[in-house]
Scaffold this motif. Structure first.
Motif, PDB file in Angstrom:
ATOM      1  N   LEU A 251     -16.112  -6.546  -2.930  1.00 30.05           N
ATOM      2  CA  LEU A 251     -17.152  -7.143  -2.099  1.00 30.05           C
ATOM      3  C   LEU A 251     -16.649  -8.412  -1.429  1.00 30.05           C
ATOM      4  O   LEU A 251     -16.064  -9.279  -2.079  1.00 30.05           O
ATOM      5  CB  LEU A 251     -18.385  -7.479  -2.956  1.00 30.05           C
ATOM      6  CG  LEU A 251     -19.495  -8.307  -2.296  1.00 30.05           C
ATOM      7  CD1 LEU A 251     -20.140  -7.535  -1.154  1.00 30.05           C
ATOM      8  CD2 LEU A 251     -20.541  -8.720  -3.318  1.00 30.05           C
ATOM      9  N   GLY A 252     -16.866  -8.523  -0.129  1.00 30.35           N
ATOM     10  CA  GLY A 252     -16.576  -9.740   0.616  1.00 30.35           C
ATOM     11  C   GLY A 252     -17.798 -10.155   1.411  1.00 30.35           C
ATOM     12  O   GLY A 252     -18.515  -9.308   1.954  1.00 30.35           O
ATOM     13  N   VAL A 263     -19.515  -6.866   3.176  1.00 29.87           N
ATOM     14  CA  VAL A 263     -18.796  -5.600   3.280  1.00 29.87           C
ATOM     15  C   VAL A 263     -18.404  -5.192   1.870  1.00 29.87           C
ATOM     16  O   VAL A 263     -17.873  -6.004   1.105  1.00 29.87           O
ATOM     17  CB  VAL A 263     -17.531  -5.712   4.163  1.00 29.87           C
ATOM     18  CG1 VAL A 263     -16.761  -4.392   4.149  1.00 29.87           C
ATOM     19  CG2 VAL A 263     -17.892  -6.081   5.586  1.00 29.87           C
ATOM     20  N   LYS A 264     -18.664  -3.913   1.515  1.00 30.32           N
ATOM     21  CA  LYS A 264     -18.272  -3.380   0.211  1.00 30.32           C
ATOM     22  C   LYS A 264     -17.418  -2.128   0.427  1.00 30.32           C
ATOM     23  O   LYS A 264     -17.791  -1.255   1.215  1.00 30.32           O
ATOM     24  CB  LYS A 264     -19.494  -2.999  -0.626  1.00 30.32           C
ATOM     25  CG  LYS A 264     -20.153  -4.144  -1.335  1.00 30.32           C
ATOM     26  CD  LYS A 264     -21.047  -3.682  -2.484  1.00 30.32           C
ATOM     27  CE  LYS A 264     -22.159  -2.774  -2.046  1.00 30.32           C
ATOM     28  NZ  LYS A 264     -23.007  -2.375  -3.194  1.00 30.32           N
ATOM     29  N   TYR A 265     -16.305  -2.064  -0.285  1.00 32.54           N
ATOM     30  CA  TYR A 265     -15.429  -0.892  -0.194  1.00 32.54           C
ATOM     31  C   TYR A 265     -15.060  -0.436  -1.592  1.00 32.54           C
ATOM     32  O   TYR A 265     -14.723  -1.255  -2.456  1.00 32.54           O
ATOM     33  CB  TYR A 265     -14.153  -1.214   0.587  1.00 32.54           C
ATOM     34  CG  TYR A 265     -13.103  -0.135   0.457  1.00 32.54           C
ATOM     35  CD1 TYR A 265     -13.248   1.099   1.092  1.00 32.54           C
ATOM     36  CD2 TYR A 265     -11.971  -0.339  -0.344  1.00 32.54           C
ATOM     37  CE1 TYR A 265     -12.296   2.100   0.946  1.00 32.54           C
ATOM     38  CE2 TYR A 265     -11.008   0.650  -0.486  1.00 32.54           C
ATOM     39  CZ  TYR A 265     -11.180   1.862   0.161  1.00 32.54           C
ATOM     40  OH  TYR A 265     -10.236   2.855   0.018  1.00 32.54           O
ATOM     41  N   SER A 266     -15.116   0.881  -1.813  1.00 34.58           N
ATOM     42  CA  SER A 266     -14.726   1.441  -3.095  1.00 34.58           C
ATOM     43  C   SER A 266     -13.485   2.307  -2.929  1.00 34.58           C
ATOM     44  O   SER A 266     -13.469   3.227  -2.100  1.00 34.58           O
ATOM     45  CB  SER A 266     -15.860   2.295  -3.685  1.00 34.58           C
ATOM     46  OG  SER A 266     -15.419   2.928  -4.874  1.00 34.58           O
ATOM     47  N   PRO A 267     -12.444   2.053  -3.713  1.00 34.84           N
ATOM     48  CA  PRO A 267     -11.259   2.911  -3.673  1.00 34.84           C
ATOM     49  C   PRO A 267     -11.458   4.233  -4.401  1.00 34.84           C
ATOM     50  O   PRO A 267     -10.581   5.098  -4.369  1.00 34.84           O
ATOM     51  CB  PRO A 267     -10.192   2.055  -4.360  1.00 34.84           C
ATOM     52  CG  PRO A 267     -10.952   1.181  -5.286  1.00 34.84           C
ATOM     53  CD  PRO A 267     -12.258   0.895  -4.621  1.00 34.84           C
ATOM     54  N   ILE A 276     -17.033  17.425  -2.438  1.00 38.30           N
ATOM     55  CA  ILE A 276     -16.728  16.873  -1.122  1.00 38.30           C
ATOM     56  C   ILE A 276     -16.065  15.510  -1.302  1.00 38.30           C
ATOM     57  O   ILE A 276     -16.511  14.689  -2.097  1.00 38.30           O
ATOM     58  CB  ILE A 276     -18.014  16.745  -0.289  1.00 38.30           C
ATOM     59  CG1 ILE A 276     -18.571  18.118   0.029  1.00 38.30           C
ATOM     60  CG2 ILE A 276     -17.774  15.954   0.980  1.00 38.30           C
ATOM     61  CD1 ILE A 276     -17.696  18.933   0.966  1.00 38.30           C
ATOM     62  N   LYS A 277     -15.000  15.243  -0.538  1.00 38.93           N
ATOM     63  CA  LYS A 277     -14.248  14.002  -0.690  1.00 38.93           C
ATOM     64  C   LYS A 277     -14.713  12.941   0.302  1.00 38.93           C
ATOM     65  O   LYS A 277     -14.772  13.192   1.501  1.00 38.93           O
ATOM     66  CB  LYS A 277     -12.748  14.261  -0.459  1.00 38.93           C
ATOM     67  CG  LYS A 277     -12.113  15.225  -1.442  1.00 38.93           C
ATOM     68  CD  LYS A 277     -11.830  14.531  -2.742  1.00 38.93           C
ATOM     69  CE  LYS A 277     -10.976  15.433  -3.640  1.00 38.93           C
ATOM     70  NZ  LYS A 277     -10.670  14.795  -4.911  1.00 38.93           N
ATOM     71  N   PHE A 278     -15.011  11.755  -0.193  1.00 41.34           N
ATOM     72  CA  PHE A 278     -15.216  10.570   0.644  1.00 41.34           C
ATOM     73  C   PHE A 278     -15.309   9.336  -0.242  1.00 41.34           C
ATOM     74  O   PHE A 278     -15.677   9.417  -1.415  1.00 41.34           O
ATOM     75  CB  PHE A 278     -16.457  10.697   1.532  1.00 41.34           C
ATOM     76  CG  PHE A 278     -17.771  10.777   0.789  1.00 41.34           C
ATOM     77  CD1 PHE A 278     -18.543   9.640   0.575  1.00 41.34           C
ATOM     78  CD2 PHE A 278     -18.251  11.992   0.326  1.00 41.34           C
ATOM     79  CE1 PHE A 278     -19.759   9.710  -0.095  1.00 41.34           C
ATOM     80  CE2 PHE A 278     -19.454  12.072  -0.349  1.00 41.34           C
ATOM     81  CZ  PHE A 278     -20.218  10.945  -0.553  1.00 41.34           C
ATOM     82  N   LYS A 279     -14.960   8.203   0.339  1.00 40.97           N
ATOM     83  CA  LYS A 279     -15.025   6.913  -0.374  1.00 40.97           C
ATOM     84  C   LYS A 279     -16.100   6.053   0.273  1.00 40.97           C
ATOM     85  O   LYS A 279     -16.321   6.112   1.495  1.00 40.97           O
ATOM     86  CB  LYS A 279     -13.671   6.204  -0.312  1.00 40.97           C
ATOM     87  CG  LYS A 279     -12.519   7.002  -0.935  1.00 40.97           C
ATOM     88  CD  LYS A 279     -11.222   6.228  -0.867  1.00 40.97           C
ATOM     89  CE  LYS A 279     -10.039   7.093  -1.292  1.00 40.97           C
ATOM     90  NZ  LYS A 279     -10.161   7.559  -2.689  1.00 40.97           N
ATOM     91  N   ALA A 280     -16.756   5.246  -0.537  1.00 36.68           N
ATOM     92  CA  ALA A 280     -17.885   4.448  -0.068  1.00 36.68           C
ATOM     93  C   ALA A 280     -17.423   3.211   0.664  1.00 36.68           C
ATOM     94  O   ALA A 280     -16.542   2.480   0.202  1.00 36.68           O
ATOM     95  CB  ALA A 280     -18.772   4.050  -1.254  1.00 36.68           C
ATOM     96  N   LEU A 281     -18.013   2.968   1.815  1.00 41.18           N
ATOM     97  CA  LEU A 281     -17.851   1.725   2.570  1.00 41.18           C
ATOM     98  C   LEU A 281     -19.218   1.380   3.150  1.00 41.18           C
ATOM     99  O   LEU A 281     -19.860   2.230   3.783  1.00 41.18           O
ATOM    100  CB  LEU A 281     -16.832   1.888   3.700  1.00 41.18           C
ATOM    101  CG  LEU A 281     -16.683   0.686   4.653  1.00 41.18           C
ATOM    102  CD1 LEU A 281     -16.074  -0.498   3.907  1.00 41.18           C
ATOM    103  CD2 LEU A 281     -15.849   1.049   5.864  1.00 41.18           C
ATOM    104  N   SER A 282     -19.675   0.179   2.916  1.00 44.64           N
ATOM    105  CA  SER A 282     -20.978  -0.243   3.438  1.00 44.64           C
ATOM    106  C   SER A 282     -20.883  -1.672   3.940  1.00 44.64           C
ATOM    107  O   SER A 282     -20.046  -2.456   3.501  1.00 44.64           O
ATOM    108  CB  SER A 282     -22.069  -0.121   2.376  1.00 44.64           C
ATOM    109  OG  SER A 282     -21.761  -0.913   1.242  1.00 44.64           O
TER     110      SER A 282
END
Length: 288
Positions: A251-252, A263-267, A276-282
């Protein structure tokens, strides 16, 4: 408080025996310090109404039955032990610990997405942190560490002519809508309990930043698809969408004039390996 006033009265009565009577009135002092011993009495008054820098010092000492009075300008030369603050409430500005609540509204924009899936701008996030404990490292409150416990709802909508379904393994897959129907939307929803640790730094009154990890305990997920068939609205819901039980985000935040943009990003992949493949970004705005 009564003992302070008694000591003050005693001081002035002792002073009257050594010299002419003097009267001193200090309205709304900030702090009064009194030291009373067998042969010495010291009084220190700091601040008064309209003058924060005002200081009054008085020492009365008894030697062989005679009283002597001494006034000094150097506060540091006083050997003062007890100190009493006038007023019972501590200023909130002096407190280094705070409890608060945070509420964030954001948009989900997943990355590393399966090529069959196209998430829409209608994918949203609501992140509520009812408990947030913040500890400041100094009275300027320009840097702190913050611990939060919260609840997070993330919604991932798809805008292609495909719908989310669960396959024979219980994992998420995509398939075309039934023939002849008017599609509305198909989405994945994940609910999480969150725990975060943030380091906050204020560069000025109107600008700051924060950075830290967020641990997500993902306790629930579901699929929901809506469409119209023969003029009737159809809603298909499937629970347990094969989510990962634990993920974490980086989180930044940037604080501009009291508004926190995050902004939040999950590896981690949101769903398990055979889904289904995807990584979270919000990203969005956070209110605290």
């Amino acid at each position: 408080m009564k003992s302070i006033f008694f000591a003050l009265l005693l001081a002035f009565s002792m002073q009257a025996n050594a010299a002419d009577n003097d009267t001193l009135v200090v309205n709304k002092p900030n702090k009064v310090t009194v030291v009373v011993g067998d042969s010495v009495q010291k009084i220190l008054i700091e601040g008064r109404e309209g003058d924060e820098n005002y200081v009054y010092r008085n020492t009365i000492q008894s030697t062989n039955g005679k009283f002597t009075r001494h006034e000094a300008d150097d506060k540091d030369s006083w050997d003062i032990i007890p100190s009493v603050k006038v007023g019972s409430k501590k200023n909130k500005e002096d407190e280094l610990d705070e409890l608060s609540m945070r509420l964030a509204f954001g948009i989900n924009a997943p990355v590393n997405v399966d090529e069959r899936v196209d998430f829409s701008a209608g994918s949203w996030e609501v992140w509520w942190t009812p408990f947030s404990y913040q500890h400041f490292f100094n009275k300027k409150k320009n840097n702190s560490i913050e611990f939060g416990l919260g609840l997070d709802w993330r919604n991932y909508r798809m805008k292609k002519d495909l719908m989310f379904v669960k396959n024979a393994d219980g994992m998420v897959d995509v398939t075309p809508y039934p023939d002849g129907v008017k599609r509305n939307f198909s989405r994945i929803k994940v609910f999480s309990l969150t725990a975060d640790v943030l380091y906050r730094l204020k560069f000025s009154k109107n600008f700051g930043m924060a950075l830290g990890p967020v641990l997500n305990f993902n306790t629930y997920s579901s699929l929901k698809t809506k469409y119209e068939e023969d003029g009737k609205k159809v809603s298909v819901i499937e629970k347990k969408a094969g989510h990962r039980p634990v993920t974490f985000d980086l989180l930044g935040m940037i604080d501009i004039c009291g508004f926190n943009f995050y902004v939040k990003y999950s590896p981690n992949d949101v769903l398990k390996d055979n889904g289904i493949k995807f990584k979270a970004l919000s990203f969005g705005i956070l209110l605290d």
